[in-house]
Design an enzyme around this catalytic site. Structure first.
Site, mmCIF file in Angstrom:
data_model
loop_
_atom_site.group_PDB
_atom_site.id
_atom_site.type_symbol
_atom_site.label_atom_id
_atom_site.label_comp_id
_atom_site.label_asym_id
_atom_site.label_seq_id
_atom_site.Cartn_x
_atom_site.Cartn_y
_atom_site.Cartn_z
ATOM 1 N N HIS A 307 0.743 -1.104 -0.261
ATOM 2 C CA HIS A 307 0.027 -0.037 0.142
ATOM 3 C C HIS A 307 0.979 0.772 0.318
ATOM 4 O O HIS A 307 1.692 0.724 0.986
ATOM 5 C CB HIS A 307 -1.201 -0.296 1.318
ATOM 6 C CG HIS A 307 -1.816 0.656 1.151
ATOM 7 N ND1 HIS A 307 -2.201 2.418 1.783
ATOM 8 C CD2 HIS A 307 -3.573 1.025 0.859
ATOM 9 C CE1 HIS A 307 -3.196 3.271 0.760
ATOM 10 N NE2 HIS A 307 -3.408 1.880 0.482
ATOM 11 N N ASP A 365 -7.634 -5.554 -0.198
ATOM 12 C CA ASP A 365 -8.796 -6.160 -1.507
ATOM 13 C C ASP A 365 -8.189 -7.422 -1.107
ATOM 14 O O ASP A 365 -8.916 -8.179 -1.826
ATOM 15 C CB ASP A 365 -7.438 -5.578 -2.266
ATOM 16 C CG ASP A 365 -8.097 -4.250 -2.990
ATOM 17 O OD1 ASP A 365 -9.603 -3.949 -2.598
ATOM 18 O OD2 ASP A 365 -7.412 -3.575 -3.453
HETATM 19 N N1 ACO Z 1 4.169 -7.062 -5.132
HETATM 20 C C1 ACO Z 1 5.708 -7.098 -4.934
HETATM 21 N N2 ACO Z 1 6.773 -6.591 -4.688
HETATM 22 C C2 ACO Z 1 5.877 -5.378 -4.564
HETATM 23 C C3 ACO Z 1 4.283 -5.056 -4.149
HETATM 24 C C4 ACO Z 1 3.395 -6.482 -4.349
HETATM 25 N N3 ACO Z 1 2.413 -6.626 -4.437
HETATM 26 N N4 ACO Z 1 4.262 -4.482 -4.302
HETATM 27 C C5 ACO Z 1 5.399 -3.305 -3.672
HETATM 28 N N5 ACO Z 1 6.121 -4.034 -4.236
HETATM 29 C C6 ACO Z 1 7.709 -3.744 -4.341
HETATM 30 C C7 ACO Z 1 7.704 -2.756 -5.546
HETATM 31 O O1 ACO Z 1 8.432 -3.748 -6.816
HETATM 32 C C8 ACO Z 1 9.154 -2.269 -4.724
HETATM 33 O O2 ACO Z 1 10.397 -2.542 -4.603
HETATM 34 P P1 ACO Z 1 11.950 -2.098 -5.269
HETATM 35 O O3 ACO Z 1 12.115 -1.014 -4.341
HETATM 36 O O4 ACO Z 1 13.040 -2.969 -4.592
HETATM 37 O O5 ACO Z 1 11.612 -1.054 -6.366
HETATM 38 C C9 ACO Z 1 8.957 -1.000 -3.262
HETATM 39 O O6 ACO Z 1 7.701 -2.777 -3.208
HETATM 40 C C10 ACO Z 1 7.748 -0.831 -3.274
HETATM 41 O O7 ACO Z 1 6.577 -0.359 -3.742
HETATM 42 P P2 ACO Z 1 6.038 0.568 -4.998
HETATM 43 O O8 ACO Z 1 5.640 0.228 -6.188
HETATM 44 O O9 ACO Z 1 7.206 2.123 -5.294
HETATM 45 O O10 ACO Z 1 5.208 1.132 -4.119
HETATM 46 P P3 ACO Z 1 4.535 2.323 -4.340
HETATM 47 O O11 ACO Z 1 3.511 2.904 -2.524
HETATM 48 O O12 ACO Z 1 4.053 3.222 -5.582
HETATM 49 O O13 ACO Z 1 3.063 1.886 -4.894
HETATM 50 C C11 ACO Z 1 0.861 -0.165 -4.619
HETATM 51 C C12 ACO Z 1 1.586 0.933 -3.938
HETATM 52 C C13 ACO Z 1 0.154 0.647 -5.950
HETATM 53 C C14 ACO Z 1 -0.449 -0.571 -3.993
HETATM 54 C C15 ACO Z 1 1.751 -1.490 -4.542
HETATM 55 O O14 ACO Z 1 2.104 -2.234 -3.195
HETATM 56 C C16 ACO Z 1 1.227 -2.523 -5.265
HETATM 57 O O15 ACO Z 1 1.279 -2.221 -7.015
HETATM 58 N N6 ACO Z 1 0.458 -3.651 -5.372
HETATM 59 C C17 ACO Z 1 -0.694 -4.488 -5.668
HETATM 60 C C18 ACO Z 1 -1.290 -4.221 -6.309
HETATM 61 C C19 ACO Z 1 -2.883 -3.166 -5.123
HETATM 62 O O16 ACO Z 1 -2.180 -4.411 -3.946
HETATM 63 N N7 ACO Z 1 -3.762 -1.961 -5.026
HETATM 64 C C20 ACO Z 1 -4.547 -1.818 -3.832
HETATM 65 C C21 ACO Z 1 -4.067 -0.698 -3.145
HETATM 66 S S1 ACO Z 1 -5.162 -0.184 -2.034
HETATM 67 C C22 ACO Z 1 -6.578 -0.028 -2.103
HETATM 68 O O17 ACO Z 1 -6.445 0.408 -3.257
HETATM 69 C C23 ACO Z 1 -7.688 -0.116 -1.768
#
Ligand code: ACO
Length: 430
Positions: A307, A365
């Site tokens: 998140h 979710d």
């Molecule tokens: N699985 C694996 N790795 C992940 C995941 C994941 N679900 N989420 C983040 N990471 C990793 C990223 O690759 C990144 O790695 P790095 O630092 O080596 O590059 C690090 O964790 C940070 O992640 P970001 O994408 O920069 O975090 P951000 O805050 O931008 O994204 C998000 C948050 C979009 C929710 C992301 O975690 C994601 O895409 N999750 C999966 C989709 C999801 O479940 N979304 C629902 C959100 S809740 C809602 O809307 C109600």
């Protein structure tokens, strides 16, 4: 807010004072509104990771502590003791209603649950296999073609009527989108039912058979609505505010919010999470998917994990997990393979160094999909249910913005990295 403190920015030997704004709670905020005028610089923050776009009194999140409050009330208390329409009142008007206020509010919402009969024709224009979110974006946008008496945003009464109409009609529209997609007749709302029971009724009853809503399932549905009701300035809410800042009508703004919510990084994650669990299929394949999630060269992410704001745990996920256990017990679902994959995946991910280090926890979710699937909803309905729950948050934020004397059209700036000025070359000479 007091702005007695300030920070100093030194730029090209010039010093600028940036007022510091103090919130009720949470990080202090540097006020850079005059910076461009004074220093001829912009600030750079793609994805708005450090930028407050507005003042708001509605929702507070502490991502490190895993806290979420609506108007100061912790989400856990509201999920346990309140119900969705009371939460809607709280979000819209700032205080919990007394008994008379609640009765009046419920009656106002209930009397707007039907949609204009001619709107049925809109649904019939869509392909049956259209995603219900596609249908909802279109039909909610089209509400502005029907409800002209609530599109004048300068009139507080019309804003109020638009808010009630949206909260009342979104479940009807979501249920109609579902019924249309499975080829069943639309089911009209029943005003003697509570909000959640009415939605389940419109989704699952058919004219040919009697359908009685299970109160325990209605309670679980209501809790899903409550947990999703608002989440401060997330992508879809910011979209609604940005669209509304130009003076667009509320129905158009909410349609914009629905469009934004659809993406898999936001509201679309509930559908994506369950589809991922089904794709994994069996517990023995989990390590393969965990390895893919960690692989920098693989775009795969574990859907339902992570998140932008919560870096400890998602407080909604905690409540939702309890609710999922209750619903599965109630329906006698224990050995479902998807559920087994979900439980094992959760366990492995929570113990894995990569996920611990990056603070990636199951989000709301991850569990909502499990409940909705157990209730009989297809995955394509997960995001529409999120959209109908979030409508109150969007409309409360929109009303707050319109009523704010500081409101200006939203207009971010950019760091231009394109070509410098150049002269046009005739096509024959290129
Ligand atoms: N699985 C694996 N790795 C992940 C995941 C994941 N679900 N989420 C983040 N990471 C990793 C990223 O690759 C990144 O790695 P790095 O630092 O080596 O590059 C690090 O964790 C940070 O992640 P970001 O994408 O920069 O975090 P951000 O805050 O931008 O994204 C998000 C948050 C979009 C929710 C992301 O975690 C994601 O895409 N999750 C999966 C989709 C999801 O479940 N979304 C629902 C959100 S809740 C809602 O809307 C109600």
């Amino acid at each position: 807010m007091a702005d007695t403190k300030s920070a100093k920015l030194v730029l090209n030997d010039q010093s600028y004072d940036l007022p510091i704004l103090t919130p009720t709670i949470g990080p202090e905020v540097l006020d850079i509104r005059k910076l461009y005028g004074q220093a001829d610089v912009f600030t750079y923050d793609p994805g708005f990771t450090s930028t407050a776009s507005c003042d708001s009194t509605i929702t507070f999140i502490d991502g490190d502590k895993g806290e979420l409050w609506y108007r100061g009330y912790p989400i856990e208390q509201l999920a346990a003791k309140s119900h969705y329409l009371e939460v809607c009142y709280l979000l819209l008007y700032g205080e919990l209603p007394d008994a008379d206020q609640l009765k009046d509010f419920e009656s106002r919402v209930t009397h707007h649950t039907m949609v204009h009969e001619q709107m049925n024709n809109f649904f019939r224009g869509f392909r049956r296999d259209a995603h219900p979110m596609a249908t909802m974006v279109g039909v909610v946008g089209a509400m502005s073609a029907f409800y002209h008496d609530s599109t004048d945003i300068a009139d507080p009464w019309q804003r109020e009527v638009a808010a009630i109409r949206l909260i009342a009609k979104l479940p009807t529209i979501a249920a109609m989108a579902y019924k249309y997609s499975i080829g069943q007749p639309f089911v009209y709302p029943q005003n003697e039912l509570d909000y959640a029971s009415n939605f389940l009724h419109m989704c699952f009853s058919v004219p040919a058979a009697k359908y009685t809503v299970d109160p325990a399932l209605a309670r679980a549905m209501d809790r899903i609505f409550t947990l999703h009701a608002d989440h401060e300035q997330n992508a879809s809410t910011s979209t609604v505010r940005l669209a509304g800042s130009s003076g667009a009508n509320p129905f158009a703004c909410i349609a914009a919010g629905i469009a934004c919510l659809w993406g898999p990084a936001h509201g679309g994650a509930n559908q994506a999470a369950l589809e991922m669990l089904k794709e994994i299929g069996t517990v023995d394949r989990i390590p393969e998917y965990i390895a893919r999630a960690k692989d920098k060269n693989d775009p795969f992410k574990l859907m339902g994990f992570g998140h932008r704001v919560y870096k400890n745990f998602d407080p909604r996920a905690k409540v939702m997990k309890e609710s999922a256990d209750e619903v599965l017990d109630l329906l006698g679902i224990h050995n479902n393979p998807t559920l087994q994959v979900a439980k094992e995946l959760e366990k492995i991910a929570l113990e894995d160094e990569y996920f611990i280090e990056k603070k990636l926890y199951p989000n709301v979710d991850f569990y909502s999909g499990i409940i909705l699937s157990a209730m009989g909803f297809p995955t394509s309905m997960f995001t529409p249910i999120f959209a109908l729950s979030r409508t109150v948050g969007w409309i409360a934020q929109w009303k707050e913005m319109i009523g704010d004397p500081q409101n200006k059209i939203g207009r971010p700036r950019q760091l231009y990295v394109g070509s410098n000025k150049r002269d046009y070359v005739d096509v024959a000479k290129r």
